[in-house]
Design a protein around this motif. Structure first.
Motif, PDB file in Angstrom:
ATOM      1  N   GLU A 208       0.983  -1.125  -0.047  1.00  0.00           N
ATOM      2  CA  GLU A 208       0.017  -0.003   0.099  1.00  0.00           C
ATOM      3  C   GLU A 208       0.919   1.322  -0.077  1.00  0.00           C
ATOM      4  OE1 GLU A 208      -3.700   2.177   0.329  1.00  0.00           O
ATOM      5  OE2 GLU A 208      -3.490  -0.014   0.005  1.00  0.00           O
ATOM      6  N   GLU A 209       1.916   1.119   0.744  1.00  0.00           N
ATOM      7  CA  GLU A 209       2.774   2.477   0.864  1.00  0.00           C
ATOM      8  C   GLU A 209       3.531   2.533  -0.343  1.00  0.00           C
ATOM      9  OE1 GLU A 209       6.378   4.112   3.711  1.00  0.00           O
ATOM     10  OE2 GLU A 209       5.800   1.949   3.977  1.00  0.00           O
ATOM     11  N   GLU A 210       3.990   1.638  -0.891  1.00  0.00           N
ATOM     12  CA  GLU A 210       4.475   1.858  -2.371  1.00  0.00           C
ATOM     13  C   GLU A 210       3.772   2.078  -3.459  1.00  0.00           C
ATOM     14  OE1 GLU A 210       8.056  -1.770  -2.532  1.00  0.00           O
ATOM     15  OE2 GLU A 210       6.079  -2.304  -2.829  1.00  0.00           O
ATOM     16  N   SER A 211       2.479   1.970  -3.511  1.00  0.00           N
ATOM     17  CA  SER A 211       1.579   2.131  -4.365  1.00  0.00           C
ATOM     18  C   SER A 211       1.166   3.920  -4.294  1.00  0.00           C
ATOM     19  CB  SER A 211       0.364   1.112  -4.518  1.00  0.00           C
ATOM     20  OG  SER A 211      -0.425   1.648  -3.400  1.00  0.00           O
ATOM     21  N   ARG A 212       1.287   4.489  -3.113  1.00  0.00           N
ATOM     22  CA  ARG A 212       0.900   5.704  -2.979  1.00  0.00           C
ATOM     23  C   ARG A 212       2.169   6.671  -2.554  1.00  0.00           C
ATOM     24  NH1 ARG A 212      -4.684   5.803  -2.394  1.00  0.00           N
ATOM     25  NH2 ARG A 212      -5.383   3.709  -1.794  1.00  0.00           N
ATOM     26  N   PRO A 213       2.775   6.868  -3.412  1.00  0.00           N
ATOM     27  CA  PRO A 213       4.152   7.779  -3.333  1.00  0.00           C
ATOM     28  C   PRO A 213       3.708   9.244  -3.402  1.00  0.00           C
ATOM     29  CG  PRO A 213       4.131   7.165  -5.575  1.00  0.00           C
ATOM     30  CD  PRO A 213       2.909   6.353  -4.936  1.00  0.00           C
ATOM     31  N   GLY A 214       2.658   9.700  -3.645  1.00  0.00           N
ATOM     32  CA  GLY A 214       1.832  10.962  -3.487  1.00  0.00           C
ATOM     33  C   GLY A 214       2.806  11.959  -4.626  1.00  0.00           C
ATOM     34  N   THR A 215       3.239  11.435  -5.723  1.00  0.00           N
ATOM     35  CA  THR A 215       3.662  12.343  -6.778  1.00  0.00           C
ATOM     36  C   THR A 215       2.662  13.189  -7.787  1.00  0.00           C
ATOM     37  OG1 THR A 215       3.959  10.342  -8.237  1.00  0.00           O
ATOM     38  CG2 THR A 215       5.902  10.663  -6.556  1.00  0.00           C
ATOM     39  N   THR A 216       1.549  12.379  -7.688  1.00  0.00           N
ATOM     40  CA  THR A 216       0.532  12.833  -8.632  1.00  0.00           C
ATOM     41  C   THR A 216      -0.773  12.833  -7.760  1.00  0.00           C
ATOM     42  OG1 THR A 216       1.684  11.756 -10.379  1.00  0.00           O
ATOM     43  CG2 THR A 216      -0.557  12.521 -10.978  1.00  0.00           C
ATOM     44  N   ILE A 217      -1.434  13.850  -7.628  1.00  0.00           N
ATOM     45  CA  ILE A 217      -2.763  14.001  -6.686  1.00  0.00           C
ATOM     46  C   ILE A 217      -3.530  14.860  -7.503  1.00  0.00           C
ATOM     47  CG2 ILE A 217      -3.400  15.113  -4.650  1.00  0.00           C
ATOM     48  CD1 ILE A 217      -1.311  12.806  -4.445  1.00  0.00           C
ATOM     49  N   ALA A 218      -4.780  14.220  -7.697  1.00  0.00           N
ATOM     50  CA  ALA A 218      -6.063  14.919  -8.241  1.00  0.00           C
ATOM     51  C   ALA A 218      -6.877  15.247  -7.335  1.00  0.00           C
ATOM     52  CB  ALA A 218      -6.564  14.048  -9.269  1.00  0.00           C
ATOM     53  N   LYS A 230      -1.977  18.005  -9.502  1.00  0.00           N
ATOM     54  CA  LYS A 230      -0.730  18.358  -9.022  1.00  0.00           C
ATOM     55  C   LYS A 230       0.351  17.424  -9.100  1.00  0.00           C
ATOM     56  CE  LYS A 230      -2.278  21.742  -5.311  1.00  0.00           C
ATOM     57  NZ  LYS A 230      -2.205  22.149  -4.142  1.00  0.00           N
ATOM     58  N   GLY A 231       1.632  17.627  -9.746  1.00  0.00           N
ATOM     59  CA  GLY A 231       2.498  16.725  -9.868  1.00  0.00           C
ATOM     60  C   GLY A 231       2.499  16.144 -11.214  1.00  0.00           C
ATOM     61  N   GLY A 232       2.729  14.946 -11.365  1.00  0.00           N
ATOM     62  CA  GLY A 232       2.636  14.307 -12.672  1.00  0.00           C
ATOM     63  C   GLY A 232       4.115  14.334 -13.530  1.00  0.00           C
ATOM     64  N   MET A 233       4.956  14.885 -12.879  1.00  0.00           N
ATOM     65  CA  MET A 233       6.363  15.168 -13.402  1.00  0.00           C
ATOM     66  C   MET A 233       6.873  13.838 -14.000  1.00  0.00           C
ATOM     67  SD  MET A 233       6.039  18.293 -14.368  1.00  0.00           S
ATOM     68  CE  MET A 233       7.686  18.515 -15.388  1.00  0.00           C
ATOM     69  N   VAL A 234       7.302  13.400 -15.121  1.00  0.00           N
ATOM     70  CA  VAL A 234       7.990  12.301 -15.493  1.00  0.00           C
ATOM     71  C   VAL A 234       9.184  11.759 -14.203  1.00  0.00           C
ATOM     72  CG1 VAL A 234       9.280  10.903 -16.957  1.00  0.00           C
ATOM     73  CG2 VAL A 234       7.580  12.288 -17.739  1.00  0.00           C
ATOM     74  N   LYS A 235      10.063  12.779 -13.986  1.00  0.00           N
ATOM     75  CA  LYS A 235      11.055  12.510 -13.252  1.00  0.00           C
ATOM     76  C   LYS A 235      10.655  12.104 -11.708  1.00  0.00           C
ATOM     77  CE  LYS A 235      11.921  17.301 -11.804  1.00  0.00           C
ATOM     78  NZ  LYS A 235      13.208  18.337 -11.806  1.00  0.00           N
ATOM     79  N   ASN A 236       9.495  12.768 -11.369  1.00  0.00           N
ATOM     80  CA  ASN A 236       9.064  12.398  -9.815  1.00  0.00           C
ATOM     81  C   ASN A 236       8.575  11.248 -10.047  1.00  0.00           C
ATOM     82  OD1 ASN A 236      10.046  14.819  -9.087  1.00  0.00           O
ATOM     83  ND2 ASN A 236       8.277  15.987  -9.415  1.00  0.00           N
ATOM     84  N   THR A 237       7.742  10.806 -10.950  1.00  0.00           N
ATOM     85  CA  THR A 237       6.740   9.467 -10.936  1.00  0.00           C
ATOM     86  C   THR A 237       7.787   8.199 -11.195  1.00  0.00           C
ATOM     87  OG1 THR A 237       6.492   9.757 -13.268  1.00  0.00           O
ATOM     88  CG2 THR A 237       4.848  10.663 -11.785  1.00  0.00           C
ATOM     89  N   THR A 238       8.979   8.409 -11.460  1.00  0.00           N
ATOM     90  CA  THR A 238       9.739   6.968 -11.320  1.00  0.00           C
ATOM     91  C   THR A 238       9.927   6.404 -10.158  1.00  0.00           C
ATOM     92  OG1 THR A 238      11.648   8.386 -10.797  1.00  0.00           O
ATOM     93  CG2 THR A 238      11.217   8.183 -13.464  1.00  0.00           C
ATOM     94  N   ILE A 239       9.531   6.882  -9.014  1.00  0.00           N
ATOM     95  CA  ILE A 239       9.432   6.147  -7.748  1.00  0.00           C
ATOM     96  C   ILE A 239       8.256   5.383  -7.622  1.00  0.00           C
ATOM     97  CG2 ILE A 239       7.953   7.677  -6.566  1.00  0.00           C
ATOM     98  CD1 ILE A 239       9.478   7.527  -3.886  1.00  0.00           C
ATOM     99  N   MET A 240       7.313   5.384  -8.478  1.00  0.00           N
ATOM    100  CA  MET A 240       5.917   4.629  -8.603  1.00  0.00           C
ATOM    101  C   MET A 240       6.388   3.105  -9.095  1.00  0.00           C
ATOM    102  SD  MET A 240       2.793   4.060  -8.149  1.00  0.00           S
ATOM    103  CE  MET A 240       1.820   5.445  -8.253  1.00  0.00           C
ATOM    104  N   PRO A 241       6.252   2.198  -8.475  1.00  0.00           N
ATOM    105  CA  PRO A 241       6.899   0.864  -8.834  1.00  0.00           C
ATOM    106  C   PRO A 241       5.841   0.303  -9.793  1.00  0.00           C
ATOM    107  CG  PRO A 241       5.381   0.575  -6.840  1.00  0.00           C
ATOM    108  CD  PRO A 241       5.672   2.241  -7.133  1.00  0.00           C
ATOM    109  N   LYS A 242       6.499  -0.412 -10.879  1.00  0.00           N
ATOM    110  CA  LYS A 242       5.752  -0.974 -12.098  1.00  0.00           C
ATOM    111  C   LYS A 242       4.820  -2.006 -11.524  1.00  0.00           C
ATOM    112  CE  LYS A 242       9.255   0.280 -15.720  1.00  0.00           C
ATOM    113  NZ  LYS A 242       9.954  -0.344 -16.823  1.00  0.00           N
ATOM    114  N   ARG A 243       3.504  -1.783 -12.038  1.00  0.00           N
ATOM    115  CA  ARG A 243       2.744  -2.865 -11.654  1.00  0.00           C
ATOM    116  C   ARG A 243       2.883  -4.087 -12.860  1.00  0.00           C
ATOM    117  NH1 ARG A 243       0.603   2.304 -10.082  1.00  0.00           N
ATOM    118  NH2 ARG A 243      -0.763   2.007  -8.457  1.00  0.00           N
ATOM    119  N   LEU A 244       2.960  -3.422 -14.173  1.00  0.00           N
ATOM    120  CA  LEU A 244       3.389  -4.695 -15.239  1.00  0.00           C
ATOM    121  C   LEU A 244       4.889  -4.581 -15.153  1.00  0.00           C
ATOM    122  CD1 LEU A 244       3.333  -6.382 -17.749  1.00  0.00           C
ATOM    123  CD2 LEU A 244       2.393  -4.359 -18.805  1.00  0.00           C
ATOM    124  N   THR A 245       5.612  -5.610 -14.764  1.00  0.00           N
ATOM    125  CA  THR A 245       7.012  -5.422 -14.513  1.00  0.00           C
ATOM    126  C   THR A 245       7.727  -6.235 -15.621  1.00  0.00           C
ATOM    127  OG1 THR A 245       8.691  -5.676 -12.882  1.00  0.00           O
ATOM    128  CG2 THR A 245       7.329  -7.539 -12.873  1.00  0.00           C
TER     129      THR A 245
END
Length: 546
Positions: A208-218, A230-245
């Motif tokens: 749950e914690e990994e899936s909510r890094p808070g980099t893109t908030i609507a 707010k957010g959504g910048m590519v460099k910041n969202t790299t922290i989001m783990p890949k669900r399709l790996t």
């Protein structure tokens, strides 16, 4: 016949329906005499003769194998092999299933002691495949004392070799010698699993914690009536783990994993994915492995949206009952190709009109790629596919590509958007908006132009450039329809980047032939259609009432 018009397919109920079905029965019975005549005529024309049923060395056979199709020819060679060992075996088949050649089948096998019927399907719960059940019923009517065993074989295209036919014939021969079959039904080619075996988990589930890094908030803006991101910048969202790996089998340059993961970068929290049949499903879930770190469901083209909408309603109903805790939220996403948006369009439109809280994400690669690149309604006009050739007789696909986002916009769902990997920040922010609407207000639809180097005929290294050309030519314009209001989110004209459609087409093998002078009319018509669609979008962008 204009002088004698007829109505076909009238509404019919009892008692007429009973008579109609009886007429169909009579027609099928008459076919018993017509089919042999057709076979004879066909033989005279081609030199290839067929009969209702065929048999090989059945005259003195004690045991036999009954198979359909090309397996019959393979089994004939197995019969020759066993005959050399002194075993009186034979094989027979039917070239006609309806009307069922009951008398002919009985006549050809009446003297054997045992028959193995090999079916390439199982009538689950009935104790055998359909052919075995049909043949058993036939022999029962004739009071024949023949042991019949049903074997299900060859599922999923599993090859059928002479050795397989030999084993089946030997089984039939052994039953004939014993006078009784101990097991009347079995699968051929299955094997016992390993007791206690558990598939290896290659990736840990996403927490749950990994899936909510808070980099893109609507959030919903009460003043504008729209969703702000707010957010959504590519460099910041790299922290989001890949669900399709990693570890999937997609072709080099394939846009499916790129687009799916980019969509999911903007979606925070728990996710349930449903994939339609297609490349995206085949390359990610080869049993017993999976490339997904979240819950995943596969569904056929026809009703994926209906299935996922059922899961959505089940989830919310169980949450209402208190069976699932409040706050234990999921975002439900259906991933589909443009094939799924052809074959499954009806259920998708139905789900949209019911406004279920879910996302439909279409990766549009312009064809049925999983089965060899047949054309779809999203294939560009003039494109070469395996079902739209180019040459003297054909000039590629004859119609324009389907404008699916506008179809979904017409259903009145809260949010529709187009995205492209060439514009990642725009993509991620729209994904966040789609999640906000899907979780709280209703359906969201997102369409990505998705690369397929194998069938587009271009270099995987330059795929993002090809996608960008699709955007800059306005073949795939980037916009959103939010609460019925259209907003162009990237205007290539305003940035002085708009290019002619042919500049996009000539980058791909499937459309580069259109640069030739003989296709000038197709290019002109396609450019006019793209210009018309772009002009309509601009008009809607400038006037919220449209």
């Amino acid at each position: 016949d204009k002088d004698k018009p007829v109505t076909i397919g009238s509404y019919m109920n009892e008692p007429d329906l009973m008579n109609n079905k009886f007429q169909l029965h009579l027609a099928m019975e008459e076919a018993r005499t017509v089919i042999p005549q057709v076979f004879t005529e066909f033989g005279e024309l081609t030199g290839r003769t067929y009969n209702m049923v065929e048999g090989y060395k059945m005259e003195d056979a004690e045991a036999a194998l009954f198979v359909l199709g090309s397996s019959y020819d393979t089994a004939c060679m197995a019969v020759d092999q066993l005959r050399k060992e002194g075993k009186k075996v034979g094989v027979f088949t039917s070239n006609v299933l309806r009307p069922w050649p009951k008398a002919e089948l009985y006549e050809i096998c009446k003297d054997v002691k045992a028959i193995v019927v090999a079916d390439r399907q199982d009538s689950y719960g009935a104790g055998g495949g359909n052919m075995s059940l049909e043949l058993k019923a036939t022999l029962q009517d004739y009071r024949a004392n023949i042991e019949v065993v049903s074997l299900v074989y060859g599922l999923s295209g599993k090859d059928f070799y002479i050795e397989d036919a030999v084993e089946m014939l030997n089984r039939s021969y052994d039953i004939a010698q014993a006078g009784k079959a101990e097991q009347k039904f079995d699968y051929y080619g299955h094997y016992k699993g390993i007791e206690g075996y558990e598939p290896q988990m290659y990736f840990n589930p996403i927490t749950e914690e990994e899936s909510r890094p808070g980099t893109t908030i609507a959030t919903f803006n009460e003043e504008t009536g729209k969703v702000d991101v707010k957010g959504g910048m590519v460099k910041n969202t790299t922290i989001m783990p890949k669900r399709l790996t990693g570890g999937h089998g997609a072709c080099p340059g394939c846009g499916i994993p790129v687009n799916v993961n980019m969509l999911l970068k903007g979606i925070e929290g728990n996710v349930v994915l449903l994939f339609h049949t297609g490349c995206g499903m085949v390359v990610t879930t080869g049993y017993p492995k999976t490339a997904f770190r979240v819950s995943y469901v596969h569904n056929l083209f026809q009703n994926g949206a209906a299935t996922l909408s059922g899961l959505v309603e089940m989830f919310h109903e169980r949450q209402r009952r208190g069976e699932i805790p409040e706050g234990d939220d999921f975002t439900f996403v259906m991933i589909t190709g443009d094939g799924g948006m052809d074959i499954g369009m009806g259920p998708a439109i139905g789900a949209a009109l019911r406004n279920h809280r879910m996302i439909i994400m279409e990766y549009d690669n312009g064809g049925y790629m999983n089965t060899g690149y047949q054309l779809s309604y999203s294939t560009p006009k003039g494109a070469k596919t395996s079902t739209s050739g180019i040459g003297k007789a054909q000039r590629g696909k004859t119609t324009f590509n389907k404008d699916t986002p506008q179809i979904f916009a017409a259903t009145g769902i809260p949010y529709v958007a187009t995205v492209a990997e060439s514009h990642p920040t725009d993509f991620i922010k729209k994904a966040a908006k789609a999640q906000k609407y899907a979780n709280e207000y209703g359906m969201a639809y997102v369409k990505a132009l998705s690369a397929c180097p194998l069938n587009w005929g271009d270099n995987p290294r330059y795929e993002r450039s090809v996608i960008e050309a699709g955007v800059n030519s306005c073949y795939h314009p980037l916009y959103e329809v939010e609460q019925g209001i259209t907003t162009i989110t990237y205007d290539p004209e305003a940035r002085n980047k708009k290019i002619p459609l042919i500049d996009f087409y000539k980058m791909m093998g499937r459309t580069k032939h259109l640069v030739a002078p003989e296709y000038e009319d197709i290019v002109k018509a396609s450019q006019e259609e793209i210009d018309r669609r772009w002009a309509r979008l601009k008009a809607k962008h400038e006037n919220p009432l449209l």
